[in-house]
Write an enzyme that holds these catalytic residues in place. Structure first.
Site, PDB file in Angstrom:
ATOM      1  N   THR A 137       0.850  -1.186   0.000  1.00 47.33           N
ATOM      2  CA  THR A 137       0.000   0.000   0.000  1.00 47.33           C
ATOM      3  C   THR A 137       0.891   1.244   0.000  1.00 47.33           C
ATOM      4  O   THR A 137       2.011   1.222   0.492  1.00 47.33           O
ATOM      5  CB  THR A 137      -0.928   0.028   1.221  1.00 47.33           C
ATOM      6  OG1 THR A 137      -0.160   0.183   2.424  1.00 47.33           O
ATOM      7  CG2 THR A 137      -1.746  -1.258   1.302  1.00 47.33           C
ATOM      8  N   GLY A 138       0.366   2.323  -0.574  1.00 48.31           N
ATOM      9  CA  GLY A 138       1.186   3.526  -0.701  1.00 48.31           C
ATOM     10  C   GLY A 138       2.396   3.273  -1.567  1.00 48.31           C
ATOM     11  O   GLY A 138       3.503   3.736  -1.272  1.00 48.31           O
ATOM     12  N   GLY A 139       2.180   2.555  -2.669  1.00 44.39           N
ATOM     13  CA  GLY A 139       3.310   2.101  -3.480  1.00 44.39           C
ATOM     14  C   GLY A 139       3.705   2.995  -4.626  1.00 44.39           C
ATOM     15  O   GLY A 139       4.561   2.617  -5.427  1.00 44.39           O
ATOM     16  N   SER A 151       5.245   5.924  -4.557  1.00 40.86           N
ATOM     17  CA  SER A 151       6.477   6.700  -4.368  1.00 40.86           C
ATOM     18  C   SER A 151       7.129   6.308  -3.044  1.00 40.86           C
ATOM     19  O   SER A 151       6.584   5.517  -2.271  1.00 40.86           O
ATOM     20  CB  SER A 151       6.171   8.210  -4.371  1.00 40.86           C
ATOM     21  OG  SER A 151       5.321   8.548  -3.285  1.00 40.86           O
ATOM     22  N   GLY A 152       8.282   6.890  -2.797  1.00 38.42           N
ATOM     23  CA  GLY A 152       8.943   6.763  -1.497  1.00 38.42           C
ATOM     24  C   GLY A 152       9.251   5.348  -1.077  1.00 38.42           C
ATOM     25  O   GLY A 152       9.681   4.507  -1.871  1.00 38.42           O
ATOM     26  N   GLY A 154       7.258   2.920  -0.105  1.00 43.85           N
ATOM     27  CA  GLY A 154       6.412   1.896  -0.706  1.00 43.85           C
ATOM     28  C   GLY A 154       6.893   1.499  -2.085  1.00 43.85           C
ATOM     29  O   GLY A 154       6.945   0.313  -2.421  1.00 43.85           O
ATOM     30  N   SER A 176       7.819   3.708  12.551  1.00 41.81           N
ATOM     31  CA  SER A 176       8.774   4.812  12.418  1.00 41.81           C
ATOM     32  C   SER A 176       9.552   4.975  13.713  1.00 41.81           C
ATOM     33  O   SER A 176       9.018   4.742  14.806  1.00 41.81           O
ATOM     34  CB  SER A 176       8.034   6.118  12.101  1.00 41.81           C
ATOM     35  OG  SER A 176       8.919   7.227  12.163  1.00 41.81           O
ATOM     36  N   TYR A 196       1.383  11.986  14.961  1.00 43.68           N
ATOM     37  CA  TYR A 196       2.012  11.069  14.004  1.00 43.68           C
ATOM     38  C   TYR A 196       2.786   9.977  14.741  1.00 43.68           C
ATOM     39  O   TYR A 196       2.640   8.785  14.434  1.00 43.68           O
ATOM     40  CB  TYR A 196       2.949  11.852  13.091  1.00 43.68           C
ATOM     41  CG  TYR A 196       3.791  10.979  12.181  1.00 43.68           C
ATOM     42  CD1 TYR A 196       3.249  10.440  11.018  1.00 43.68           C
ATOM     43  CD2 TYR A 196       5.119  10.689  12.488  1.00 43.68           C
ATOM     44  CE1 TYR A 196       4.006   9.631  10.180  1.00 43.68           C
ATOM     45  CE2 TYR A 196       5.883   9.882  11.658  1.00 43.68           C
ATOM     46  CZ  TYR A 196       5.321   9.354  10.507  1.00 43.68           C
ATOM     47  OH  TYR A 196       6.076   8.548   9.695  1.00 43.68           O
TER      48      TYR A 196
END
Length: 272
Positions: free
Chosen positions: A29-31, A33-34, A36, A154, A167
């Site tokens: 998921t969130g693939g 950019s960055g 992912g 994180s 966050y």
């Protein structure tokens, strides 16, 4: 040595022909950019077929084209359970099931406690917690016994950084979910772990943190002296950690948080 389900696996990422995830199906998921994107690329390079998802159709299709091999990009919102259920049905029809999940979608920016709005809180809790819960829950019917689930946490969960309280709290929750799901899913042999990336500059520094390229470069220069490894991380570093946790080489590892920060939060490196 080739990877097998029951045999011993030697994970040698320096050997391009050693496809440790050959024949497996992954969801990232969130693939687009960055981190992912970096993880999806490494999973595909190691032989997995990878579904990458993000809310923006144009971005996720471009990301799939950049990876180019064994990948399909689909526009999906992880915070909408119906979207995720439709995705699970698509994966079931096309590949039968899933072997690997990297629940990576999430984000956040520095917001002073005084300026934090209800919309900010809803967004952070929605993407960083609800989205992860829906991702794993909706995929359970197609997740194969013995599968590997990896959640993106994180190092901010440990650091008490100003402006990142909510966050950081969501990322602490991710670690807790990984531990709880380890026991919830142990009867199926499904391993659940989290990874906690350190300083890894990505496009998000510009888009979410609103930093200029010069500001990013200055930050990287300042923080490098605090990292024992002597450098900041890259998306490939996180991707390598995800490949390890997805592979048979980590078959006796579950319920942990793998810190991938070059030693930043574990070893004092001193300052120049």
């Amino acid at each position: 040595m080739e990877s097998t389900k029951k045999g011993t696996t030697i994970l040698d990422m320096s050997r391009p022909n050693n496809k440790v995830l050959a024949g497996r199906v992954a969801l990232v998921t969130g693939g687009s950019s960055g981190l992912g994107f970096g993880a999806a690329k490494r999973l595909a390079e190691e032989g997995a077929f990878v579904y990458i998802i993000s809310r923006r159709r144009d971005q996720i299709e471009q990301a799939a084209a950049r990876i180019g091999i064994s990948v399909r990009g689909i526009a999906v919102d992880v915070t909408k359970k119906d979207d995720m259920l439709r995705l699970a049905e698509t994966i079931r029809k096309e590949h039968g099931g899933l072997d690997i999940i990297f629940a990576n979608a999430g984000g956040g920016k520095a917001i002073s406690f005084e300026d934090l709005t209800e919309e900010d809180v809803d967004h952070l809790l929605g993407v960083n917690i609800k989205g992860v819960i829906f991702t794993v829950q909706t995929m359970l019917p197609i997740l194969k016994d013995g599968a590997s689930v990896i959640l993106n946490a994180s190092i901010t969960a440990d650091m008490g950084l100003p402006g990142f309280a909510v966050y950081a709290a969501t990322k602490a929750a991710i670690r807790s979910l990984a531990r709880s799901w380890t026991t919830d899913l142990k009867h199926r042999g499904i391993r659940v772990n989290s990874v906690s990336p350190g300083v890894v500059p990505t496009e998000g520094y510009n888009t979410e943190q609103n930093m200029t390229d010069a500001q990013v470069a200055d930050y990287v220069q300042r923080v490098t002296s605090e990292i024992p490894a002597g450098r900041v991380g890259t998306p490939k570093d996180i991707g390598d950690a995800v490949v390890f946790l997805a592979s048979d080489a980590s078959s006796f590892i579950t319920g942990i948080d793998l810190v991938v920060d070059g030693g930043m939060t574990r070893v004092y490196a001193g300052r120049n």
